[in-house]
Design an enzyme around this catalytic site. Sequence first.
Site: not given
Ligand code: GLY
Ligand code: MN
Ligand code: MN
Length: 436
Positions: A34, A238, A255, A266, A345, A349, A356, A380, A384, A408, A410
Site C-alpha cells: 500500500d 543495461h 549512461d 540521454d 543495438h 532513437h 525512446h 549512440e 562491446y 558507448r 551518446e
Molecule cells: N539509456 C537508454 C538509451 O540510451 O537508449
Molecule cells: Mn539512448
Molecule cells: Mn542512453
Amino acid sequence: MQAEYRHRREQLMLKIGNGTAIFRSAPTAVMHNDVEYNFRQDSDFFYLTGFNEPQAVAVLAPHHSEHRFVLFVQPKDLEKEVWSGYRCGVEAAKQEYGADEAYPITELDEKLPQYLEKADRIYYHLGRDRAFNDKILKHWQSLMRTYPKRGTGPIAIEDTGPVLHSMRLVKSQAELELMRKAADIAVEAHNHAMKFASPGRYEYEIQAEIEYIFRRHGAIGPAYPSIVASGRNSCILHYIENNRQMQDQDLLLIDAGCAYDYYNSDITRTFPVGGKFTPEQKILYEIVLNAQKQAIAQVQPGNPYKQIHDTAVRVLTEGLVGLGILTGEIDKLIEEEKYKPYYMHRTGHWLGLDVHDVGVYQHGDDKPQILQPGQVLTVEPGLYIVPDAKLAEEQPQTDPRWVGIGIRIEDDVLVTPTGHEVLTAGVPKEVHEVER
Ligand code: GLY
Ligand code: MN
Ligand code: MN
C-alpha cells in the site's frame, strides 16, 4: 503553456475531421503493497492537456457544437486530498485547463455517448488498458446497435498513434526549451562525474552525484535508471546494479539523463577512471568516437533516418577489420551483420516526452523516414568486446587483449533547418579531453 496545449488540440482536431478522440490519463501511481510510488502522467495525455492527475479522460470532438474539448476528472474530495494530494476538480478543469465542459470521472459512461454518436470514427489507442478498452468497445457496440435509426455514428476505431505521434515527433519552440534544460542539467552532471570519478570509488557514488545534480536543478529525476558501469560491466548494455569499486585502468561508461517537466535527456560518455586510456582502450574509443561523429554529420534535413545507423555501422566495421577482430570484405561483413556480436543495438532513437520517443523510423520497406527540422534524436554507437562465455562464442577469434572493453558515446541532436545542433555538446568526448 495553455495556448500551446490548445494549439496542439486544434492541430489534432484538424486531422481527425469528424472523428472523436479519447485519451486516458495514466491510471494511478504505481503501488507496492500500500505504498504509493511516483505518478507519471501518460505522455499523449500530457502533450494534449498539460493535466497531471490520474483517473482522467480527455475527449476531443471537433464536430460537437459546443464541447470540442471535454475533461473527465477526479472530483474535489478534501478528505482524500489530505492523503493523496491536491486535485484540480471539475470546475477548475474548465478554467485552468481550457475544457469547454468538464465532468466527474464517475459520469464517464453517462456523458460519453453524446460525444460519439455523431462521430464517424473513434480515435483511441487500444494497447494500454484492457478494462478501459472494454468500456470503449461497449459504447461502440451500443452505438452500432442504434446506428440504423440515426444513420450516424462511428464505423471504425482508429489508433491515435499515427496522427498524434507524427505531431509529437516534431518539437515546438516551447518543447525545445524544456529539452535544452534537460540537456543542460545532464551536461553539468556528466562533467561533474568525470571529475569526481577515481580509482577506489564505487559506481554508486558516481550515480549519487549525478542524480543529486539532476534533482537540485529541479529535474523530476533520472529519465531512466542511471547506468554507471566500470571495467567489464561496461559490456552490459543495461547494467544498473552500480555497486562495483572502480580500479585504475578501468573504463567507466556512464549512461544517464534526466527528465525535466517530463522532457528527457540521454547522454553516454566513456572515459578512463585513472585518467589515461590503455593503448587498447584508446584504439577502440577512437573508432567509436569517429563512428559517432560521422553518424552525427548525417543528421541533416532531407537525409533518411536510416543513414545515421548505416554510417555508424560502416565506420565500426571498418575499425574492427583494421584491428583484425573481423576479417573479410567490408560490404559483405555489413550485409551479413558480422559486426553484431560487438555492436548489437541501434545507433539511436527519437527523444522527447519519452526517452525512446514516439514516431516511426521507417514507413514500410521502401519509404524511409526523412529527417526534418524540429526532430530530436540520440546518436549512440558503441563497441562491446563481451567477456561473457556465450557471447564470446560469437566472437571466437577475438584477441584477449580487447576483451572486457565496452564503449558507448551518446549525444542528443536536434535537426535544424540547415543541419543539426548537438544539445549535449557541453560534455567533452575528445581523447585529450577525457584523459587527465
Ligand atoms: N539509456 C537508454 C538509451 O540510451 O537508449
Ligand atoms: Mn539512448
Ligand atoms: Mn542512453
